[in-house]
Design a protein around this motif. Structure first.
Motif, PDB file in Angstrom:
ATOM      1  N   PHE A 228       0.791  -1.227   0.000  1.00 32.25           N
ATOM      2  CA  PHE A 228       0.000   0.000   0.000  1.00 32.25           C
ATOM      3  C   PHE A 228       0.823   1.276   0.000  1.00 32.25           C
ATOM      4  CE2 PHE A 228      -2.363  -3.419   1.956  1.00 32.25           C
ATOM      5  CZ  PHE A 228      -3.597  -3.340   1.326  1.00 32.25           C
ATOM      6  N   ILE A 235      -5.414   2.619   5.986  1.00 35.19           N
ATOM      7  CA  ILE A 235      -6.502   1.997   5.242  1.00 35.19           C
ATOM      8  C   ILE A 235      -7.582   1.565   6.232  1.00 35.19           C
ATOM      9  CG2 ILE A 235      -4.935   1.174   3.424  1.00 35.19           C
ATOM     10  CD1 ILE A 235      -5.391  -1.688   4.571  1.00 35.19           C
ATOM     11  N   ASP A 249      -9.097   1.435   0.617  1.00 36.75           N
ATOM     12  CA  ASP A 249      -7.815   2.119   0.550  1.00 36.75           C
ATOM     13  C   ASP A 249      -8.075   3.515  -0.021  1.00 36.75           C
ATOM     14  OD1 ASP A 249      -5.333   3.166  -0.021  1.00 36.75           O
ATOM     15  OD2 ASP A 249      -4.599   1.436  -1.130  1.00 36.75           O
ATOM     16  N   SER A 256      -8.841  -1.377  -3.433  1.00 38.02           N
ATOM     17  CA  SER A 256     -10.102  -1.446  -2.689  1.00 38.02           C
ATOM     18  C   SER A 256     -11.053  -2.473  -3.294  1.00 38.02           C
ATOM     19  CB  SER A 256     -10.779  -0.066  -2.671  1.00 38.02           C
ATOM     20  OG  SER A 256      -9.973   0.878  -1.984  1.00 38.02           O
TER      21      SER A 256
END
Length: 277
Positions: A228, A235, A249, A256
């Motif tokens: 990420f 998140i 996210d 996501s």
């Protein structure tokens, strides 16, 4: 008899071809939608080439879209971090393209309807709030914590007035953003209380995480470098599906849309809080 069957088959084949042509030209139906999707998403098959420097990555994208050509031609008008955001995720093209004329714009805080059981995906680079200042940066580049907290609070309270811009202002006004560093972890608990929910530190183990999600709670995670981020990120874990975890996210539609194994996430989580009413 065989000749007649062959003729019928040819006529049927021609008819089908004509129908397909009409559908594609008119833009109607599934095939028309597929054609339209390909035009609307010129970066569908684009893959980030980390071996190239920023300028060459921009040149690759410029071959696929006129807006990317404009960004490349005026790249001195954009912060380097914003150009890096674009090459890593071309979904951000509209936001990046409009930056020179919209930078510094304050969010209008328009109400967003939240449906029962929904945890909204608030993207940092949403044009509704992404250009607004946050500390020494803008929400699009540094507002992952406010966006994560906004998603949790809006989802739990079904209150679409709680948006990243509102949380970012609260963080700024109360000293929860550190210039050059980012959002302080203390924002999560203090901000949760301010926006009408609770946020409590949670032990990082599978049973605790799955129990909280099965109970309808939402979990905010501070992420270490990995899938990420290359530095730090926030998140939201919001549900269970087929033994995997559904996430939000605030920096990626693609991530996501994926379901994640607990084990994959756990190795990247620095801290986490369970949020509830």
């Amino acid at each position: 008899m065989k000749q007649r069957k062959r003729t019928r088959s040819i006529h049927r084949y021609i008819t089908i071809l004509c129908l397909i042509t009409v559908i594609c030209i008119s833009g109607g139906g599934l095939l028309g939608q597929m054609c339209a999707d390909n035009e609307m998403h010129p970066f569908r098959d684009y893959e980030v080439n980390d071996a190239l420097d920023l300028k060459n990555q921009l040149m690759e994208l410029a071959q696929l879209d006129e807006r990317a050509q404009e960004i490349l031609a005026h790249c001195d008008e954009y912060p380097q971090e914003l150009l890096q955001l674009f090459v890593k995720d071309p979904d951000t093209i509209d936001f990046v393209y409009d930056y020179p004329k919209l930078k510094g714009r304050t969010s209008k805080d328009e109400f967003i309807p939240i449906h029962e059981g929904e945890v909204p995906l608030f993207l940092q680079w949403d044009q509704r709030w992404g250009y607004e200042r946050y500390g020494d940066t803008i929400i699009a580049l540094g507002g992952c914590a406010p966006a994560a907290l906004a998603m949790a609070a809006a989802g739990l309270r079904k209150d679409g007035s709680i948006q990243p811009s509102l949380v970012a202002r609260f963080a700024d006004e109360n000293g929860f953003y550190v210039n050059g560093v980012g959002s302080n972890w203390e924002l999560i608990e203090a901000g949760a209380e301010h926006f009408g929910i609770s946020a409590t530190p949670l032990s990082l183990n599978k049973n605790s995480v799955f129990h909280a999600l099965a109970n309808g709670d939402i979990i905010i995670c501070s992420m270490a470098p990995g899938d990420f981020t290359s530095s730090g990120h926030f998140i939201v874990l919001c549900a269970l599906q087929d033994g995997k975890i559904e996430i939000r996210d605030p920096n990626s539609k693609k991530r996501s849309a994926q379901l994640w194994e607990y084990e994959r996430l756990a190795t990247q989580i620095s801290n986490l809080w369970v949020c509830s009413l």
